[in-house]
Design an enzyme around this catalytic site. Structure first.
Site, short mmCIF file in Angstrom:
data_model
loop_
_atom_site.label_atom_id
_atom_site.label_comp_id
_atom_site.label_asym_id
_atom_site.label_seq_id
_atom_site.Cartn_x
_atom_site.Cartn_y
_atom_site.Cartn_z
CG ASP A 1 -3.29 6.23 5.68
OD1 ASP A 1 -2.30 6.28 6.41
OD2 ASP A 1 -4.42 6.60 6.03
CB THR A 2 0.08 7.49 -0.14
OG1 THR A 2 -1.12 8.22 0.04
CG2 THR A 2 0.38 7.43 -1.62
CB ALA A 3 3.16 2.87 -0.62
#
Length: 525
Positions: A338-340
């Site tokens: 879970d990353t942006a």
């Protein structure tokens, strides 16, 4: 049918949330440069995409300064606390993945904001934080992605976190006004006091006092001594482009290794979307993962043989082991995803490719007291095995999945690209670059075309090759016949990550592509 990218003649911003992209565009219109805009995007993502990123997490940056005419990298990842050691988890098989005891590394992202602005920015921290503060204070429409991740991970949230993200233990509906007044107050403190407010002042005191009372391990000294690093990026040459990544503790070299291996194959004879295309990419990536898992950790604690790993002759040796008829067997370790990822290019030609994360969705699940800051659980990826390359030790950086990318031609950036997705980051990056360089796809088409992700996720016993349902059934059958454990997922499935790309053509026009699998936007002018 090819999908059209957004095209700007002067600037471009891409990110996984439209409000963050708009924040970056606002800063550019106010006279800020790409570095100012990138920090505004980063901070706004910390507010409007809180399940993926936040002030309690890390970030990595690739930058190009038009004035300096050079690519640089910034390592904004935190180290474990001075008092954090394997004995803290005696009798346990692994570091807990949730809870206060998983929050064992100092958040590095805020430091990276200061590094960007102090080195290259035009505006103040207070100015670039204005959009983020506004969305935290007044609220914004809660995204479908945040709602879905709250449904998935809500049970892991602490009491303080639950009160914010599930008020009344209810998961808010998409589109509901979502406010974070405590986080707004913290951002205002940061805007007024700068970096030191976070690492040496009130914010650090509030976080560490809470951790002490809750059974955590990080102390004020851990925060006060934190410092990110400007480092030389690593790169390789691939089909007329210099492709850059952040060096270890980032896994970025796996993306370069895969390209070096693929250089030994003729894509002119490989149809895009065919069995040969998908099989070849998966097999090349597996070989880079094998070496990654053997050597990747904090290079201050163990030397990493990058010269050998990125050697073209070594890539040729690896390429010769690939069978086009049979899948190689390899065991992977589950990695948080879970990353942006986001990128900005301004009118002057400055470019920033960056990525940030809390590791798992909502990180540790713990909000530090009244700060509104979710603490990351990146340190839970350390091993408790003293003989493991990534074993836990005090003041150490962990194996890190974050890896922004940038490809240059004749010394100038032409493609900025990256994605959410842990193990999937080098996989999707390889898909994106091969699609653009070998098949002439524009950024939006490259992002939107069907993707895959290989590896094992939490709770799954097999090394699955998850493939989006738009891939032809004949191709899936051929992959299965070769020994891949194929699982067909949705046509546009978030499990393959949220990717974004900016390309710059010979006219200087900036084309942006954002992922239809998320809530992003490309904004250019």
């Amino acid at each position: 049918m090819a999908e059209k990218p957004v095209i700007g003649t002067k600037t471009m911003v891409v990110s996984p949330h439209y409000l963050a992209s708009a924040a970056g565009a606002r800063i550019l219109e106010r006279g800020g440069n790409a570095f100012d805009a990138a920090v505004a995007v980063s901070a706004t993502l910390a507010v409007v995409y809180p399940h993926m990123t936040g002030l309690g997490g890390d970030s990595f940056w690739l930058t190009y300064s038009a004035q300096e005419a050079r690519v640089r990298a910034y390592n904004g990842s935190g180290r474990s606390g001075y008092g954090v050691r394997r004995s803290c988890f005696a009798g346990e098989e692994a570091i807990p993945r949730r809870g206060i005891r998983s929050a064992i590394t100092v958040p590095g992202m805020v430091d990276s904001w200061d590094a960007m602005l102090s080195k290259y920015g035009r505006l103040t921290l207070a100015e670039v934080l204005e959009p983020a503060i506004g969305y935290a204070q007044s609220g914004f429409p809660l995204s479908p992605d945040q709602r879905n991740n709250t449904l998935l991970a809500g049970a892991a949230l602490s009491a303080e976190a639950s009160a914010i993200y599930m008020p009344g233990r209810v998961v808010l509906s998409a589109g509901s006004r979502f406010q974070q007044t405590q986080l707004a107050a913290t951002l205002k403190t940061l805007a007024a006091g700068g970096r030191d407010a976070f690492y040496k002042g009130k914010i650090a005191e509030d976080i560490c006092d809470y951790m002490l009372g809750a059974g955590g391990y990080l102390t004020r000294d851990d925060f006060a001594d934190h410092q990110g690093d400007w480092v030389e990026p690593i790169h390789t040459e691939y089909h007329g482009h210099s492709v850059y990544q952040v060096p270890p503790n980032s896994q970025g070299f796996t993306g370069l290794m895969s390209l070096n291996i693929l250089e030994h194959f003729n894509f002119g004879e490989i149809e895009h979307g065919s069995y040969d295309y998908y099989h070849l990419l998966v097999e090349a990536l597996k070989l880079s993962f094998r070496d990654r898992d053997r050597v990747l950790t904090d290079p201050d604690f163990s030397a990493i043989p990058l010269a050998q790993l990125l050697d073209k002759n070594y890539a040729g040796q690896l390429a010769s082991t690939i069978s086009m008829q049979k899948a190689a067997q390899l065991t992977s370790q589950p990695i948080g995803s879970d990353t942006a990822y986001a990128a900005v290019v301004d009118e002057e030609g400055n470019a920033v490719s960056f990525i940030q994360s809390l590791y798992f969705e909502f990180g540790s699940g713990v909000v530090a007291g009244n700060t509104g800051i979710l603490l990351q659980n990146r340190g839970s990826f350390f091993s408790l095995d003293p003989n493991h390359i990534n074993t836990l030790e005090p003041h150490k950086r962990s194996f890190h999945t974050l890896m922004p990318a940038m490809a240059c031609r004749e010394g100038k950036p032409v493609i900025l690209y990256g994605t959410q997705g842990g193990e999937g980051q080098p996989q999707t990056q390889t898909l994106l670059l091969t699609r653009m360089l070998h098949y002439g796809m524009n950024p939006q088409t490259a992002v939107s075309e069907p993707r895959f992700v290989w590896g094992r996720t939490w709770g799954e016993p097999t090394q699955e090759l998850k493939v989006e349902g738009r891939v032809a059934d004949e191709v899936l059958s051929d992959l299965e016949a070769a020994g891949h454990i194929v699982r067909k997922v949705d046509a546009y499935d978030g499990i393959v990550g949220h990717a974004h790309v900016i390309s710059i053509d010979d006219n200087g026009y900036r084309s942006g592509g954002t992922d239809p699998r998320c809530d992003g936007a490309a904004i250019g002018w």
